[in-house]
Design a protein around this motif. Structure first.
Motif, PDB file in Angstrom:
ATOM      1  N   UNK A 512      11.043  28.716  51.936  1.00 33.25           N
ATOM      2  CA  UNK A 512      10.193  29.199  50.835  1.00 33.25           C
ATOM      3  C   UNK A 512       8.803  29.585  51.334  1.00 33.25           C
ATOM      4  N   UNK A 513       8.301  28.801  52.282  1.00 38.08           N
ATOM      5  CA  UNK A 513       6.979  29.121  52.830  1.00 38.08           C
ATOM      6  C   UNK A 513       7.013  30.458  53.562  1.00 38.08           C
ATOM      7  N   UNK A 514       8.078  30.670  54.328  1.00 38.44           N
ATOM      8  CA  UNK A 514       8.224  31.941  55.045  1.00 38.44           C
ATOM      9  C   UNK A 514       8.331  33.080  54.036  1.00 38.44           C
ATOM     10  N   UNK A 515       9.131  32.853  52.993  1.00 35.56           N
ATOM     11  CA  UNK A 515       9.312  33.886  51.955  1.00 35.56           C
ATOM     12  C   UNK A 515       7.971  34.256  51.332  1.00 35.56           C
ATOM     13  N   UNK A 516       7.181  33.230  51.019  1.00 29.70           N
ATOM     14  CA  UNK A 516       5.876  33.465  50.384  1.00 29.70           C
ATOM     15  C   UNK A 516       4.954  34.250  51.322  1.00 29.70           C
ATOM     16  N   UNK A 517       4.935  33.864  52.591  1.00 27.48           N
ATOM     17  CA  UNK A 517       4.059  34.540  53.560  1.00 27.48           C
ATOM     18  C   UNK A 517       4.467  36.001  53.725  1.00 27.48           C
TER      19      UNK A 517
END
Lengths: 586, 71
Positions: A512-517
Motif C-alpha cells: 500500500x505504501x508503494x502504491x501511494x508513493x
C-alpha cells in the motif's frame, strides 16, 4: 588422449557388462530388472509430487527454514513424503539461487533429508519383504494409469504417484524373487567377511553400487532384500548401508560439477556430513549394532528381523550424524562461502538467472524479478546520462532535485545506442529467454506474473528509446542563452529525475505504501506533458521562445511524460506483490 | 435441445454466482486491508516527529483515499 578414450569407453563398457549379466544369469536378470523398475518408480513419484502439490511444497519449504531445527524437520518430512531427496535438492538449490532461503537453512534441509531418506528402508523392510508386495502393485498401476489420463493436473499428479509406488513395490518384488532364486544356485553369504576388513570391503561395495545405480534408496532396497533372503550377513549389510550413504555423496558431487556455486556449496556440505556420519558409524559399528538390538527389543522388532534392524541402524546413524554436525552449521556456512565465492558478474549479463531454477516456478519468478530490477538499475544510468545528470547526485540522497539539475550544466556525451547494446540488450535477451523457458510448467496465475514481468522489461527498454529522442535537445539547450528554453528543458530533466528518485528504495515499503508513493508521482506527471499547458502558450505568445523551439519542447515533454509513466508502471510490477493492489494503480 | 440449453443456463447461473461471490470476497478483503493501512497512517501522522514527515504521510493517506474510491 588416453583419458578421453577411457571416458568415452566407460558407458559402452557399462552397457556391455549389464548385457552380459542379463545374458548369463536369469536370476541376475530379475534382480537388475527389479532395480530398473524400482528406479523408474522413484522418477514417477517425483514427477507425481511435483504435479500433485501444485506449488504447495515449495511454499511450505520457503517458510520452514527460518531456524535450523525447523529446516531439519522440514527436510525430513518432505523427503519422507515425496520419497525423493534429489527432487528436494533441486528445490533447495533453486531457492538458494533465488535467495529465498539462506545457506544455513538449505544445509539444515539437506541434513533432514538424509534422515528422511531412511524411511524407504523402513517401507521396504516392513512391507516389501514380509508380504507379497507385488500384488499391491497391480491395482496401484491400474488406477495410477487411469488417473494419469485425467485432464486435471492434481489427478495426473496422483496418478503418477500411484504408478510410481506400484513400480517401486514391483521392483522390490522382483529383487526379492531374484535373490531367492539365486540362493539355490549361488549363495552370496559364502562371501561374508568378518572383522574390520569385511567392514571396509562391504562399505566399498555399497558405495560403488550406489554410484552405479545413482540412488541410495535403490541400493538400500537391494541390500534389504538380499539380507531378508539370507544372501548376506547382518554385519556386512550394515557396512553396505554405510557405503550407500557415502556413495550417494559421490553422486551429489558429480551432479554439482555442472551446477552453480550454490549447488557446489550444498554438495560439499553433504559430503562433509556423510564423511563424519560414516566415520562415526565405522568407529562405533559394533556398539551401534548393540544399540540397535536394544532399541529393536523396545520397539517389538523380532530379534531375527534383520531387515528392520538394518532400517533402524540406517536411521540411527543418520540421526547421530545430524546431532553431531548440526551445531556446527554456522561454521560450515562460513567455510563454504570462502571455498566457493560468488563471481562478480559483468553488469551487462544476468546475475541471478540460472537454469537450475527453471524447474521451480516460485523460485523462477523470484529470480526473474531480481534480474529485472538489475536491468532497471542499469537503465537508470542510461536515463540519467541521457539527461546529462549523474545518478549519485540526486538518487536516494534527499537533495533538492531542482538545484541539482540547475547545477548540472556539463554535457554527458553518451551514445545511447552503443550503451544499449553493451549494457541492456544482452541482459534483456537473457531475461526474455529465461522467462519463456520457465513458463512451460507454470499455472495460469504464475504465467500471468511472468507476463507482467516481461511487460515491465519491455517498458524499461521503451523508456530508454524515448529518452534517446529527447537527449539531443536536452544537450542542445543545456547551456542555451535563452533562459526560458533552458528552464523548460531543466523542468523536463527534473521531472524524470524526480521519478527516478521517487522509485529508489521502494523495496523497503509494503504494497500500500508503494502504491501511494507511485500514485503521488503519477499525479505530478500531468504537468510534464506541456501540450495543454498555459505556460508554453504564454512563452509562444510573448515570443520568449522561437516556434521551432516550441515544437521541440512540446514533443520532448511528451517523451519525458512517457518515460516517467513507463518507469512508474515498472515500479508497480516490481515492488507491489499483491496483484489486486497492483491493479489499483494501473 | 431446449432441455440442454436449460441445463446450460442453470449451470451458468451457479457458476456466475460462484464467480461473483469470489470476486466480492477479494474486493472486501482488499478494502479491509486498505482501511487498516489508512488507519495505521493516521496514527503515524499523530506521532510524526517533523512537519515534513507529517506532510509526506498526509500525501500518502490522500493518495490511498483517492485509490479507494476506484474500488
Amino acid at each position: 588422449m588416453s583419458s578421453t578414450i577411457l571416458k568415452k569407453s566407460i558407458y559402452p563398457l557399462f552397457i556391455l557388462s549389464i548385457a552380459y549379466l542379463l545374458f548369463i544369469s536369469s536370476d541376475a536378470k530379475i534382480i537388475i530388472a527389479g532395480v530398473a523398475v524400482f528406479l523408474i518408480g522413484m522418477v514417477f513419484m517425483e514427477d507425481g509430487f511435483k504435479l500433485f502439490s501444485g506449488g504447495m511444497l515449495e511454499k511450505v519449504l520457503e517458510k520452514s527454514t527460518n531456524s535450523i531445527p525447523k529446516a531439519i524437520g522440514t527436510g525430513f518430512l518432505a523427503t519422507s513424503i515425496i520419497q525423493s531427496s534429489s527432487l528436494l535438492t533441486i528445490i533447495i538449490i533453486s531457492f538458494l539461487s533465488a535467495e529465498l532461503i539462506t545457506l544455513s537453512g538449505a544445509i539444515g534441509m539437506v541434513f533432514g533429508s538424509n534422515i528422511g531418506t531412511t524411511t524407504t528402508a523402513w517401507i521396504v523392510s516392513s512391507f516389501g519383504v514380509k508380504i507379497k508386495i507385488a500384488h499391491f502393485a497391480m491395482p496401484m498401476l491400474v488406477f495410477g494409469v487411469i488417473f494419469r489420463f485425467n485432464k486435471n493436473k492434481t489427478y495426473q499428479g496422483l496418478g503418477n504417484i500411484l504408478v510410481g509406488l506400484g513400480f517401486v513395490f514391483l521392483g522390490i518384488g522382483y529383487m526379492k524373487e531374484g535373490f531367492e532364486a539365486m540362493k539355490a544356485g549361488l549363495d552370496l553369504a559364502q562371501f561374508a567377511m568378518d572383522g574390520y576388513l569385511g567392514v571396509f570391503v562391504y562399505i566399498l561395495i555399497g558405495a560403488i553400487a550406489t554410484v552405479i545405480i545413482q540412488s541410495s534408496s535403490a541400493t538400500m532396497a537391494l541390500i534389504i532384500t538380499a539380507l531378508a533372503t539370507g544372501q548376506i550377513e547382518y554385519i556386512n549389510a550394515l557396512s553396505l548401508a554405510i557405503g550407500a550413504n557415502i556413495g550417494t555423496t559421490v553422486t551429489a558431487i558429480i551432479g554439482s560439477l555442472s551446477s552453480n556455486f550454490n549447488g557446489k556449496r550444498l554438495a560439499i556440505a553433504h559430503l562433509i556430513f556423510n564423511i563424519v556420519t560414516a566415520f562415526i558409524a565405522i568407529l562405533f559399528l559394533y556398539q551401534l549394532a548393540n544399540i540397535v538390538d536394544f532399541l529393536a527389543s523396545k520397539l517389538t522388532i523380532a530379534d531375527d528381523d534383520y531387515a528392520m534392524k538394518l532400517a533402524l541402524f540406517h536411521t540411527i546413524f543418520n540421526v547421530i550424524g545430524v546431532l553431531v554436525v548440526a551445531p556446527f552449521i554456522s561454521v560450515l556456512v562460513k567455510f563454504l562461502e570462502t571455498l566457493f565465492v560468488e563471481k562478480r558478474n559483468d553488469i551487462s549479463r544476468a546475475k541471478y538467472l540460472d537454469n537450475v531454477v527453471i524447474e521451480v516456478p516460485e523460485a523462477a519468478i523470484a529470480v526473474l524479478r531480481k534480474e529485472i530490477i538489475h536491468l532497471y538499475e542499469n537503465s537508470t544510468e542510461v536515463l540519467s546520462h541521457a539527461l546529462s545528470l549523474h545518478r549519485h547526485t540526486f538518487i536516494g540522497i534527499g537533495s533538492d532535485i531542482n538545484t541539482v539539475v540547475e547545477a548540472s550544466v556539463k554535457k554527458i556525451d553518451i551514445n545511447i545506442d552503443d550503451t544499449y547494446e553493451r549494457k541492456i540488450k544482452s541482459l534483456y535477451g537473457d531475461i526474455i529467454n529465461f522467462a519463456t523457458l520457465s513458463q512451460e510448467d507454470m499455472s495460469v496465475e504464475e504465467k500471468d506474473k511472468i507476463y507482467a514481468l516481461k511487460l515491465a522489461c519491455r517498458e524499461i527498454v521503451e523508456a530508454i528509446k524515448d529518452v534517446k529522442e529527447l537527449q539531443k535537445n536536452v544537450n542542445r539547450f543545456l547551456n542555451s542563452k535563452n533562459t526560458y528554453i533552458r528552464e523548460e528543458y531543466n523542468y523536463i530533466r527534473e521531472g524524470i529525475a524526480t521519478t527516478l528518485d521517487g522509485i529508489h528504495g521502494l523495496e523497503k515499503y509494503d504494497d500500500f505504501e508503494v502504491l501511494a508513493k507511485i500514485k503521488i508521482l503519477q499525479d505530478n506527471l500531468s504537468s510534464l506533458d506541456l501540450i495543454g499547458s498555459e505556460r508554453i502558450d504564454h512563452l509562444i505568445r510573448t515570443n520568449a521562445i522561437e516556434t521551432k523551439m516550441a515544437t521541440s519542447l512540446i514533443n520532448d515533454s511528451y517523451y519525458a511524460y512517457n518515460v516517467s509513466k513507463k518507469l512508474l508502471l515498472v515500479a508497480g510490477v516490481l515492488w507491489i506483490e499483491n496483484k489486486e493492489i497492483q491493479e489499483l494503480g494501473e | 435441445m431446449k432441455l440442454k440449453r436449460l441445463f446450460q443456463k442453470i449451470e451458468e447461473y451457479f457458476n456466475m454466482d460462484d464467480e461473483d461471490s469470489k470476486k466480492r470476497k477479494k474486493i472486501d478483503k482488499l478494502l479491509k486491508s486498505m482501511d487498516e493501512k489508512m488507519e495505521s497512517i493516521k496514527e503515524k501522522i499523530k506521532v510524526a516527529p517533523s512537519k515534513s514527515k507529517k506532510t509526506k504521510l498526509k500525501k500518502q493517506l490522500n493518495a490511498l483515499k483517492e485509490l479507494r474510491k476506484k474500488i
